[in-house]
Design a protein around this motif. Structure first.
Motif, PDB file in Angstrom:
ATOM      1  N   VAL A  26      32.378 -13.865 -37.465  1.00 26.59           N
ATOM      2  CA  VAL A  26      30.956 -14.693 -37.707  1.00 26.59           C
ATOM      3  C   VAL A  26      31.535 -15.619 -38.444  1.00 26.59           C
ATOM      4  CG1 VAL A  26      29.172 -13.515 -39.315  1.00 26.59           C
ATOM      5  CG2 VAL A  26      30.053 -11.964 -37.391  1.00 26.59           C
ATOM      6  N   PHE A  27      30.750 -16.849 -38.660  1.00 27.71           N
ATOM      7  CA  PHE A  27      30.312 -17.596 -39.126  1.00 27.71           C
ATOM      8  C   PHE A  27      29.293 -18.089 -40.035  1.00 27.71           C
ATOM      9  CE2 PHE A  27      28.009 -20.641 -36.984  1.00 27.71           C
ATOM     10  CZ  PHE A  27      28.463 -20.220 -35.555  1.00 27.71           C
ATOM     11  N   ALA A  28      29.227 -18.641 -41.365  1.00 30.33           N
ATOM     12  CA  ALA A  28      27.832 -19.249 -42.044  1.00 30.33           C
ATOM     13  C   ALA A  28      28.056 -20.490 -43.005  1.00 30.33           C
ATOM     14  CB  ALA A  28      27.771 -17.983 -42.707  1.00 30.33           C
ATOM     15  N   TYR A  29      27.648 -21.382 -43.084  1.00 33.51           N
ATOM     16  CA  TYR A  29      27.209 -21.807 -43.927  1.00 33.51           C
ATOM     17  C   TYR A  29      26.370 -22.797 -43.871  1.00 33.51           C
ATOM     18  CZ  TYR A  29      28.242 -24.949 -39.425  1.00 33.51           C
ATOM     19  OH  TYR A  29      28.147 -26.119 -38.225  1.00 33.51           O
ATOM     20  N   TYR A  30      26.218 -24.120 -44.976  1.00 35.30           N
ATOM     21  CA  TYR A  30      25.130 -24.539 -45.429  1.00 35.30           C
ATOM     22  C   TYR A  30      24.933 -26.277 -45.446  1.00 35.30           C
ATOM     23  CZ  TYR A  30      24.180 -20.263 -48.261  1.00 35.30           C
ATOM     24  OH  TYR A  30      24.317 -18.717 -48.446  1.00 35.30           O
ATOM     25  N   ILE A  31      23.982 -26.604 -44.830  1.00 35.13           N
ATOM     26  CA  ILE A  31      23.703 -28.563 -44.276  1.00 35.13           C
ATOM     27  C   ILE A  31      22.671 -28.516 -45.445  1.00 35.13           C
ATOM     28  CG2 ILE A  31      23.567 -27.934 -42.293  1.00 35.13           C
ATOM     29  CD1 ILE A  31      25.426 -30.550 -41.568  1.00 35.13           C
ATOM     30  N   SER A  32      23.332 -29.728 -46.088  1.00 36.63           N
ATOM     31  CA  SER A  32      21.566 -30.358 -47.162  1.00 36.63           C
ATOM     32  C   SER A  32      21.672 -31.640 -46.591  1.00 36.63           C
ATOM     33  CB  SER A  32      22.211 -30.334 -48.381  1.00 36.63           C
ATOM     34  OG  SER A  32      21.020 -31.285 -49.045  1.00 36.63           O
ATOM     35  N   SER A  38      24.001 -20.189 -39.019  1.00 32.92           N
ATOM     36  CA  SER A  38      25.235 -19.135 -38.893  1.00 32.92           C
ATOM     37  C   SER A  38      25.293 -18.101 -37.568  1.00 32.92           C
ATOM     38  CB  SER A  38      25.228 -18.221 -40.219  1.00 32.92           C
ATOM     39  OG  SER A  38      23.708 -17.161 -39.386  1.00 32.92           O
ATOM     40  N   GLY A  39      26.106 -17.810 -37.352  1.00 29.01           N
ATOM     41  CA  GLY A  39      26.284 -16.759 -36.089  1.00 29.01           C
ATOM     42  C   GLY A  39      27.933 -16.108 -35.879  1.00 29.01           C
ATOM     43  N   GLY A  40      27.719 -16.427 -33.975  1.00 23.59           N
ATOM     44  CA  GLY A  40      28.946 -15.161 -34.008  1.00 23.59           C
ATOM     45  C   GLY A  40      28.502 -13.567 -33.578  1.00 23.59           C
ATOM     46  N   ASP A  41      29.689 -12.926 -32.742  1.00 22.87           N
ATOM     47  CA  ASP A  41      29.925 -12.013 -32.385  1.00 22.87           C
ATOM     48  C   ASP A  41      30.736 -10.716 -32.877  1.00 22.87           C
ATOM     49  OD1 ASP A  41      27.776  -9.643 -31.277  1.00 22.87           O
ATOM     50  OD2 ASP A  41      27.322 -11.334 -29.147  1.00 22.87           O
ATOM     51  N   TRP A  42      30.639  -9.721 -32.085  1.00 20.64           N
ATOM     52  CA  TRP A  42      31.848  -8.572 -31.661  1.00 20.64           C
ATOM     53  C   TRP A  42      31.950  -9.728 -30.848  1.00 20.64           C
ATOM     54  CZ3 TRP A  42      33.808  -6.025 -35.649  1.00 20.64           C
ATOM     55  CH2 TRP A  42      32.922  -5.765 -36.111  1.00 20.64           C
ATOM     56  N   ILE A  43      34.028  -9.630 -30.751  1.00 19.44           N
ATOM     57  CA  ILE A  43      34.248  -9.895 -29.128  1.00 19.44           C
ATOM     58  C   ILE A  43      35.759  -8.484 -28.817  1.00 19.44           C
ATOM     59  CG2 ILE A  43      36.200 -11.579 -28.581  1.00 19.44           C
ATOM     60  CD1 ILE A  43      34.805 -13.569 -31.013  1.00 19.44           C
ATOM     61  N   ALA A  44      35.166  -8.600 -27.511  1.00 18.80           N
ATOM     62  CA  ALA A  44      36.214  -7.949 -27.620  1.00 18.80           C
ATOM     63  C   ALA A  44      37.335  -7.760 -27.174  1.00 18.80           C
ATOM     64  CB  ALA A  44      35.666  -6.695 -25.763  1.00 18.80           C
ATOM     65  N   SER A  45      38.275  -6.872 -27.069  1.00 11.55           N
ATOM     66  CA  SER A  45      39.860  -7.738 -26.790  1.00 11.55           C
ATOM     67  C   SER A  45      40.027  -6.635 -25.796  1.00 11.55           C
ATOM     68  CB  SER A  45      40.896  -7.045 -27.711  1.00 11.55           C
ATOM     69  OG  SER A  45      40.281  -8.186 -28.671  1.00 11.55           O
ATOM     70  N   ALA A  46      41.021  -7.739 -25.025  1.00  9.82           N
ATOM     71  CA  ALA A  46      41.767  -6.556 -23.746  1.00  9.82           C
ATOM     72  C   ALA A  46      42.053  -5.001 -24.156  1.00  9.82           C
ATOM     73  CB  ALA A  46      42.752  -7.024 -22.892  1.00  9.82           C
TER      74      ALA A  46
END
Lengths: 209, 277
Positions: free
Chosen positions: A59-65, A43-51
């Motif tokens: 933000v994203f999160a997923y699983y991988i087996s 997972s990861g991601g962040d806040w992104i400031a707009s103009a």
């Protein structure tokens, strides 16, 4: 037996329950620290400031087996000094425990962390695709155990025909390294390889002890 | 300390090759007609190789099966490394035996053969670490680091042995400066090359294991390079008449280089940072 055994993971329906991981450990009676199949929480991601001064998030999160992918070009077989690591007539990469010297070179070479060192016996171990079960006409234990049918297996070419090209997603290594027999249906939020926004969130659970 | 056996193994083998190379080069340049390597130098090389092999065996999970490790010589660099190290060890044993019985005719041929096998050993040792999944190892920095150890640590170790043989620090000569300073150049190149690889591959390390916090080591590269330079400077001071205690300076130089080599090699193994899972 199928020609080129491969695993398929539908990451869109994988809930990350880790039943596959536990089933593998249980069926193979793996010692502490050995995990032939591992479920990575990525997972990861962040806040992104707009103009305009507002913020959005990505933000994203997923699983991988992942277990051994019984690669078409297995780097572990190439690097093993004693020829203990080999590919059998059914395309399954196996370890001959009588030949393995426990040098752990395959552990360095494999980008999937598939070969794992059994400290009590001083040899490497890895997923054998539950070949005895397959010969009996059953599925590998991880596939049998998956409650959502996210995990399945079959012939690599058939899986590619059914599910499309292999997905190049993080945190998997570049497939050119070993040509893995792994087919994935990626989740919508999956990040491509080389993306730097994500991290494996459960290293204690998936790394060697 | 997981990699201790590998640190000992690689350093000792490379140092023994360096000692042998410096000794042969010194004989080649020697004007007084000496054709044999002093027995104490060959005995030291043999001792280092024996310790290295014991250490390598300790690394194996199943040492009793060690003979199997040469079976994949057609594909595996690890098999090739094991074969070349054993050939090198055998050649040193032969050279020691020939020197012991006073065999002089054609001694230089045996010496050169041993040296070639030693260089082959370091080359195959470097190739073992050329793994596509480990970018920091999979670069020119690895052979430069390994050959740098042979030249720098081996060169200074030879000077220390020579101190015990002749009971004095030798006068300045090309031998003294050529090997250690060539080694120092290799080391500095290896360090800068490693930093460069890390910078280039930075975006590929994010999913690597936590144990390999390579960024934590980045700041130490300058310190390591500095210690190598200090060690080499002390060595120069000992051999250029810049001090009235050359033996003391030589021994201090050797100690600084040895400790830096051990630290550097631990950092090398800690920089294992794999692409993938």
């Amino acid at each position: 037996m199928i020609k080129t055994p491969a695993f398929f993971i539908d990451m869109q329906i994988c809930t990350g329950c880790k039943t596959c991981m536990v089933a593998c450990k249980d069926k193979n009676d793996l010692a502490q620290g050995l995990r032939w199949r591992r479920v990575y929480e990525f997972s990861g991601g962040d806040w992104i400031a707009s103009a305009d001064g507002t913020f959005t998030q990505d933000v994203f999160a997923y699983y991988i087996s992942v277990s051994c992918n019984h690669c078409q070009d297995p780097i572990c077989v190439e690097s093993c000094p004693s020829r203990a690591m080999h590919k059998n007539e059914y395309g399954i990469v196996l370890i001959d425990s009588k030949k393995c010297v426990g040098c752990r070179y395959c552990e360095w070479a494999c980008p999937y962390s598939a070969p794992q060192f059994d400290r009590s016996n001083g040899i490497m171990t890895k997923c054998d695709f539950c070949q005895t079960q397959i010969q009996e006409g059953r599925d590998p234990c991880c596939v049998e155990a998956c409650p959502t049918h996210a995990l399945s297996f079959g012939d690599y070419d058939d899986l590619i025909t059914l599910h499309g090209e292999k997905a190049l997603i993080a945190p998997l290594p570049f497939p050119e390294m070993t040509s893995p027999n792994l087919v994935i249906t990626a989740p919508k939020q999956a990040r491509s390889q080389g993306n730097t926004n994500g991290l494996i969130q459960n290293p204690e659970e998936v790394k060697d002890a | 300390m997981h990699n201790l056996s590998l640190v000992i193994f690689t350093l000792l083998i490379q140092t023994s090759v360096g000692i042998l190379g410096t000794a042969i080069f010194n004989i080649w340049r020697n004007k007084n007609g000496m054709v044999q390597i002093p027995l104490i130098i060959l005995s030291t090389c043999l001792g280092l190789i024996a310790l290295a092999l014991i250490s390598a065996m300790a690394h194996l999970g199943n040492p009793r099966k060690a003979p199997h490790a040469i079976l994949n010589i057609t594909h595996s660099w690890l098999s090739r490394e094991i074969v070349s190290i054993n050939l090198f060890a055998i050649s040193i044993v032969l050279l020691w035996g020939l020197t012991f019985i006073g065999f002089q005719k054609g001694a230089f041929v045996f010496q050169i053969t041993s040296l070639i096998l030693g260089i082959l050993t370091i080359s195959t040792m470097s190739q073992v670490y050329y793994l596509r999944a480990v970018p920091v190892w999979n670069s020119i920095a690895t052979p430069m680091d390994f050959f740098g150890t042979a030249l720098l640590a081996g060169g200074i170790a030879w000077a220390v042995l020579n101190l015990f043989i002749s009971d004095r620090v030798s006068t300045p000569g090309l031998t003294f400066f050529m090997f250690p300073y060539l080694g120092l150049c290799c080391k500095i190149f290896a360090i800068s090359s490693t930093i460069s690889v890390q910078k280039r591959s930075k975006n590929l390390f994010w999913y690597a294991s936590l144990r390999a916090k390579i960024n934590a080591h980045t700041s130490t590269y300058a310190v390591r390079a500095g210690l190598y330079i200090i060690g080499a400077a002390l060595f120069a001071a000992a051999n250029m008449g810049m001090t009235d205690q050359p033996a003391f300076f030589l021994l201090i130089s050797f100690a600084v280089i040895c400790l830096t080599e051990i630290w550097n090699r631990f950092c090398f193994y800690d920089s294992f940072c794999r692409l993938g899972l």
